[in-house]
Design a protein around this motif. Structure first.
Motif, PDB file in Angstrom:
ATOM      1  N   ASN A 252       0.816  -1.201   0.000  1.00 47.60           N
ATOM      2  CA  ASN A 252       0.000   0.000   0.000  1.00 47.60           C
ATOM      3  C   ASN A 252       0.847   1.247   0.000  1.00 47.60           C
TER       4      ASN A 252
ATOM      5  N   GLU B  14       0.450  -5.961 -10.314  1.00 45.78           N
ATOM      6  CA  GLU B  14      -0.631  -5.510  -9.424  1.00 45.78           C
ATOM      7  C   GLU B  14      -0.202  -4.369  -8.513  1.00 45.78           C
ATOM      8  N   VAL B  15       0.605  -3.459  -9.076  1.00 48.45           N
ATOM      9  CA  VAL B  15       0.985  -2.282  -8.306  1.00 48.45           C
ATOM     10  C   VAL B  15      -0.237  -1.375  -8.238  1.00 48.45           C
ATOM     11  N   LYS B  16      -0.562  -0.914  -7.032  1.00 49.93           N
ATOM     12  CA  LYS B  16      -1.766  -0.100  -6.900  1.00 49.93           C
ATOM     13  C   LYS B  16      -1.587   1.291  -7.435  1.00 49.93           C
ATOM     14  N   GLY B  17      -2.693   1.919  -7.785  1.00 51.32           N
ATOM     15  CA  GLY B  17      -2.681   3.270  -8.350  1.00 51.32           C
ATOM     16  C   GLY B  17      -1.825   4.264  -7.572  1.00 51.32           C
ATOM     17  N   PRO B  18      -2.084   4.446  -6.281  1.00 52.38           N
ATOM     18  CA  PRO B  18      -1.343   5.483  -5.554  1.00 52.38           C
ATOM     19  C   PRO B  18       0.158   5.181  -5.481  1.00 52.38           C
TER      20      PRO B  18
ATOM     21  N   ASP C   5       1.616   5.952  -9.026  1.00 51.88           N
ATOM     22  CA  ASP C   5       1.737   7.402  -9.230  1.00 51.88           C
ATOM     23  C   ASP C   5       3.067   7.905  -8.686  1.00 51.88           C
ATOM     24  N   ARG C   6       3.390   7.391  -7.523  1.00 49.59           N
ATOM     25  CA  ARG C   6       4.577   7.848  -6.837  1.00 49.59           C
ATOM     26  C   ARG C   6       5.851   7.332  -7.496  1.00 49.59           C
TER      27      ARG C   6
END
Lengths: 577, 577
Positions: free
Chosen positions: B505, B533-537, B540-541
Motif C-alpha cells: 500500500n 498488481e501495483v496499486k494506483g497510488p 503514481d509515486r
C-alpha cells in the motif's frame, strides 16, 4: 557450529595463508597512516586529550577481529560518535578534565554492554527502525555541526557550543581574537587537503603515476599535512605565537582502566550511551553490508552487535572512548585490498607502535591541522540535495528528514535522532490509520478487479466490492467501520457487500470486533457481508473465532468467484475511466 | 454551518419541544438520584472532600449540553478518572489538603485546555491508537484497584497506596484495627447493592411490578442505601462508635476558582493531565458512539474533544475535579429516555438543588456506604475472561493487554496505560517489519495466484512470483532485500522475478532504495525484476522517480498478464497442495 557463530574468527583464521597476510598487511599500513591523524582529531572533537584517540584504536581493533563478521570494517573513533560523546559529556564535566575522561570511558563501557546484550538478544533488527532519510539527514546535519565546531581551531579562538546556533554565537563573540599564525596553518592545511581530495589524483595521473599509486598518495595527504605543519610549528616555535599545539602526549601503551561504579553517573549516561550504540551500529552495519555485498559475502547484524559491543568494552577498559566502524576508513581498507579482519589487528599494531614511539613528535602538531582534516573528512558526509530528492518522492519521509536536520542543527544530535525516529514511526502509523480504500469493479473480459475511479471496469449496483489497502488493526478499525457504513448508506439497492482483502495482512482483536459490528449493522440493513481473497494466515486466525459463523455471507477464495456467484445475473453498468 | 459545528446545541435547540422536554426531565430525575451518591463517592475516591464531586456535576453538565455532540452522554466524575486523579496528586500533597484541592482544579483545567486544543486541531483520531484489548485490560485492572482502595472504608481502617501491592500491604498491616460498626454498615450496604443489582428486578417483576418501573427502582438502590445508612448513623450517633462519616459539607453553590499559575506545578501535572484526557476521551467516545449507533445518530469525535474540554474547564473554574462521560450513567440516561443534552442540564439543576439544600443531611452519611456503591459500580467494569478470549485469537494483543493489567495492578494506572499503548504499537511495528511473504503459483484454469505451500497451483521454474504481504517501508526494507536475494540464490534456473504487489500500500523512500538495490543485484545475476498488481497510488509515486527506467523488467497490471508473457511457453510443474 554455535562457537563459530559467536567467534567468527574461527571461520577464517584456520584457512589464513600467506597471500591473505600480504594483502592485509598492505591495507593495514595504509589505514594506519590514515588513522593516526583521524584518531587524534576525533579525540579532540570529543573534547578529550589526543592520546585517547590512539588508545581507542588499539585494543578495540584486535577484539573486533575476533568477534566481528565484516571482513573489511575499520573500527575506531569516528566523527559522528565523537560528536555525540562530546554532547553527552558536556553537561557533566569540563572538556579534558579527569571526570570528563572517566565519563568517556564509562560511555564506552555502557555502550559496549548494551550492544553486547542486544546482540545476545538478537535485537539487530531494531536498527531497521531508523529510516534511510532520517539516517541521511542526521549524518548530514552532524557533519555540519562538526565542521562548525572545528572552525574555532582553524581561527585560533575560544568557542563552545553543541549546536549550530550556540557555536555560531560563540564564534561571532570571539571574532576579534583571531590568531593569524593559526589561521595561516589551518587555512593552508584546509586548502591543501581540499586540493588533494579534488585534484591531486588527476594531476599525478597526468605525470604518469599509475592510478593505484596516485590513489594511495592521495590518501596520505592528511599525514603529509600533519608532518609539514608539525615541522613548521617546531621550527618556528609557533606555540609562542599563540598557535595551539597538541602538546606533550604521554608515551607508552594505555593502562587498564576500570569504569566508575557511580550508579547515578550510569543513569545519567544511559540514554546517551543507547543513542551512541544505535547510531554507531547503524553506521557500521550500513557500510559493512555495502562492502560485503560487493564481494558476495554476508555480515550477521546480531553478531555485529557483539563485535562492536566487545570492541567498545575494550575501548573503555583501555582508557579510550566510544568506537564504531567508520565509513571512509572502511572503504579505504576495502579498496586497499584487506581480505580478513586480521588487517584490523595489524592496524592496531601500527597504532601501538605510534603510541610508543611517535608521541614526542606529536607534541608540536598544531590543533588547526587536525581541525582541517576533520572538516575535510566530514564535508563528504553532507548531502543536502537528498532533501530535494526526498521531497519529490515522499512528503512524510521529507518531514522526518527535515525535522532530524533542523533539530540536530538547532538543538542537539540527541534531539535530532530521537525526533527523526519518533516522527518517521508516527507518520507511518498515521498513514496506516487512514488507509487507502477503493471500490473496485471487474476489468472487462478478465478475472481482475480494479478501482472504479481509475479504470474502465464493470460494476453491479446491487453488489459493492470494497478493497481496503491496509492491514486491519486497532488504529484503523473505527475508520473501517465508518468507510463501510458510509458506502452502504449511499447505495440503497445494495444486497451484498464484499470486502476484498488481498492487502489485509493482519486482522487484530480490535479489528475483529469492528468486523463483527459491521456484519451486524449490515445485517440490520438487509445487506450480507462477504469476504474475498483472505490470505492464509489471516484465515487460519479467523477460523479460531466465532466470526465466520456469524458472517451474513461467505468467504470466497477469489474476488472473481464472488463476482460469478453474486453478480452473475446482474445488469452491469460501467465505472468511470 | 461552521457555527453549528462548534455549537452543536444549535442543531437541536431550535426544534426543542414539549415531548422532548418531558422525556429529558424524567431521565434527569433518575440520573440525578444516581449521580448524588456517585459524585460524593468519586470525590472520596479521588481523595477530595465530598462536595467537590457535587461541584463537578453542575457547571460541566451545562457546558457539555452546549458543546457536546452526544445526545445522551452523562458527563461528571467517573471511577477511572477519579482514580487517575488520586494517582496524579498523591505525590504532590496530602489528600484533602488545600494544595491537593488546588491540584485537582489545576488537573481539570490543564486537561480541559488539552482536550479543547486537540479538538480544534482535529486530533480525535489519536484515540484510535488505544487498542480495544489495552482499553479493556486497563478498565478491568483499574476496577480492581478501585475496589481494593475502597476496602479500607468498608473495614473502617486506615490504609493507603496507589496499586494492588501497596494497598494490600497497607490493609494487612491495619487488619487488627477493623471497626465493627463500620464493617456492619459497609458489608450491609454491599450485600444490599449486590442483591439489588442481581435479584431485585426479577423479584419485583414476580410481584407484578412492571418491568420498566422495576428497572427504575433497581437504579434507586444506591440512594436508598445512602438514606437508610445515613438515618441509622444519625439515630445511633455512630460517629462516636468510630464510624467515619462524610461530615459537615459546606452548603451552597461553588465559588469561581482560578487555577494556580505556578508554572512548575503545571509541568508536574502535564503528563497526568494528558493521560486523564486521553483515557477520559476514549471512555466517553466509546459509550457515546455505542449509544448513538443504537438510534442511528452520529457523534463527531473532534467536537467531542471540545465538549469534554470545555466541560473540564468548567469543572476547574467551579472548584471541581476532572470529569468525563461515564459509562453506566450514560446507559441509564439513554434507557430512561433522554433525547437531547438538555437532560444533562436538568441533571445539573438537580445537583445544584442538592448542593443547596441536602448538604446538612449528607453530614451523617457513612463513608462505608459510599465505598460500597463504588465497589459495586466498578465490579461491572472488570472483565477478566477477556484475557482468555484475546489469548486464543491473538498473542500480541494478549501481550499488550496482560502488560497493561499487570502494570496497572502492580505499579500504577499511568504506567499501565503507557505500557499498553507503547507495547501494542511496538508489536504492530515489529510485525510489519517482518512481513509474511509467499511464493505464489497459478490456481489451474483461473487467473488467480496463491501460495504454493497452501494450494495446488502451477509454477514455472524460470519465473519466480513473490507476493509480499505488507507495505514496503523502512522497517522492512532490508528484510525485503534479504528475502528476494535468498530466493533468487536458491533458484539457479531463474530468468525473471515478479514482485506481486496487491498488498503493497506504500513504498517509502527507504524501500525505494532497496528496490533499486534489488533490481541492480538481480541484473548482475542475469535476472529481470518485474512488478505486478501495483496499486494506483503507489504507481503514481514510482512514476515520479527514475526507478521505472532502471527496472530490468516491466510493470504488469495483473499477475495473470505477467504469467502469460513470462511463463507462456514454460514447462509447468505443480506446487505442493
Amino acid at each position: 557450529m554455535n562457537l563459530k557463530r559467536y567467534l567468527p574468527i574461527l571461520q577464517w583464521a584456520p584457512q589464513y595463508g600467506r597471500s591473505q597476510a600480504t594483502s592485509d598487511l598492505v591495507a593495514a599500513v595504509i589505514v594506519t597512516v590514515m588513522l593516526i591523524p583521524q584518531s587524534l582529531a576525533y579525540a579532540l572533537l570529543a573534547g578529550l586529550p589526543a592520546q585517547v584517540g590512539l588508545y581507542a584504536s588499539i585494543l578495540p581493533l584486535v577484539i573486533y577481529a575476533v568477534f566481528g563478521t565484516s571482513r573489511t570494517l575499520s573500527v575506531g573513533p569516528v566523527a559522528v560518535v565523537s560528536l555525540m560523546t562530546a554532547a553527552a559529556l558536556a553537561p557533566l564535566a569540563d572538556a579534558g578534565s579527569p571526570e570528563y575522561m572517566a565519563g568517556a570511558v564509562l560511555l564506552a563501557v555502557i555502550s559496549g554492554l548494551m550492544l553486547t546484550l542486544m546482540g545476545f538478544l538478537r535485537l539487530g533488527f531494531l536498527a531497521n527502525f531508523l529510516s534511510h532519510p532520517v539516517i541521511s539527514g542526521f549524518i548530514s546535519a552532524s557533519g555540519i555541526v562538526i565542521a562548525a565546531s572545528q572552525l574555532k581551531h582553524v581561527l585560533g579562538v575560544q568557542a563552545s557550543g553543541q549546536n549550530l546556533l550556540t557555536i555560531g554565537q560563540s564564534l561571532i563573540r570571539s571574532a576579534s581574537d583571531i590568531n593569524l599564525p593559526t589561521l595561516a596553518i589551518g587555512a593552508g592545511a584546509l586548502l591543501f587537503l581540499v586540493f588533494a581530495r579534488k585534484q591531486l589524483k588527476p594531476l599525478l595521473v597526468r605525470f604518469d603515476v599509475s592510478s593505484g599509486i596516485a590513489d594511495i598518495l592521495t590518501k596520505t595527504a592528511p599525514i603529509l599535512a600533519v608532518l609539514v605543519t608539525t615541522l613548521v610549528a617546531w621550527q618556528f616555535q609557533l606555540d609562542q605565537q599563540g598557535v595551539r599545539l597538541v602538546g606533550i602526549v604521554p608515551s607508552g601503551l594505555p593502562d587498564l582502566t576500570l569504569p566508575s561504579l557511580d550508579w547515578e553517573l550510569w543513569q545519567q549516561l544511559a540514554v546517551s550511551a543507547l543513542l551512541i550504540s544505535v547510531v554507531g551500529f547503524v553506521e557500521s552495519v550500513s557500510v559493512g553490508q555495502t562492502l560485503a555485498a560487493k564481494r558476495r559475502q554476508r555480515i550477521d547484524p546480531d553478531q555485529e552487535l557483539i563485535g562492536l559491543g566487545t570492541a567498545n568494552l575494550g575501548a573503555g577498559l583501555s582508557g579510550g572512548m566510544p568506537v564504531t566502524g567508520g565509513f571512509s576508513r572502511s572503504v579505504v581498507n576495502f579498496d586497499a585490498g584487506a581480505e580478513t579482519p586480521a588487517a584490523g589487528a595489524y592496524t592496531a599494531i601500527g597504532i601501538a607502535l605510534a603510541t610508543l614511539f611517535l608521541t614526542p613528535a606529536i607534541a608540536y602538531l598544531p590543533q588547526a591541522t587536525l581541525a582541517a582534516t576533520i572538516i575535510v573528512a566530514v564535508s563528504s558526509l553532507i548531502d543536502l540535495p537528498a532533501l530535494g530528492r526526498t521531497w519529490r518522492y515522499s512528503r512524510p519521509d521529507f518531514g522526518a528528514m527535515l525535522a532530524t536536520i533542523v533539530l540536530t542543527l538547532a538543538h542537539s544530535v540527541e534531539a535530532g535522532i530521537i525526533a527523526g525516529v519518533v516522527l518517521s514511526l508516527g507518520l507511518f502509523l498515521y498513514r496506516t490509520s487512514r488507509p487507502h480504500s477503493a471500490v473496485v469493479g471487474r476489468v472487462p473480459g478478465t478475472e481482475h478487479f480494479r478501482n472504479i475511479r481509475r479504470h474502465q471496469v464493470e460494476i453491479c449496483p446491487q453488489v459493492a466490492f470494497l478493497r481496503v489497502d491496509e492491514s486491519l488493526y486497532f488504529a484503523n478499525a473505527r475508520f473501517l467501520e465508518e468507510t463501510v457504513m458510509d458506502l452502504a448508506a449511499c447505495e440503497p439497492e445494495l444486497t451484498d457487500f464484499v470486502l476484498v482483502c488481498p492487502a489485509v495482512n493482519l486482522v487484530d482483536a480490535s479489528a475483529l470486533e469492528s468486523l463483527e459490528a459491521i456484519n451486524e449493522r449490515l445485517q440490520d440493513a438487509g445487506v450480507r457481508l462477504h469476504l474475498s481473497e483472505v490470505k492464509g494466515p489471516v484465515m487460519d486466525r479467523l477460523q479460531r473465532t466465532e466470526f465466520l459463523s456469524h458472517l451474513g455471507g461467505q468467504v470466497f477464495l477469489s474476488t472473481y468467484e464472488a463476482w460469478q456467484v453474486l453478480a452473475g445475473d446482474c445488469e452491469l453498468s460501467k465505472g468511470l475511466a
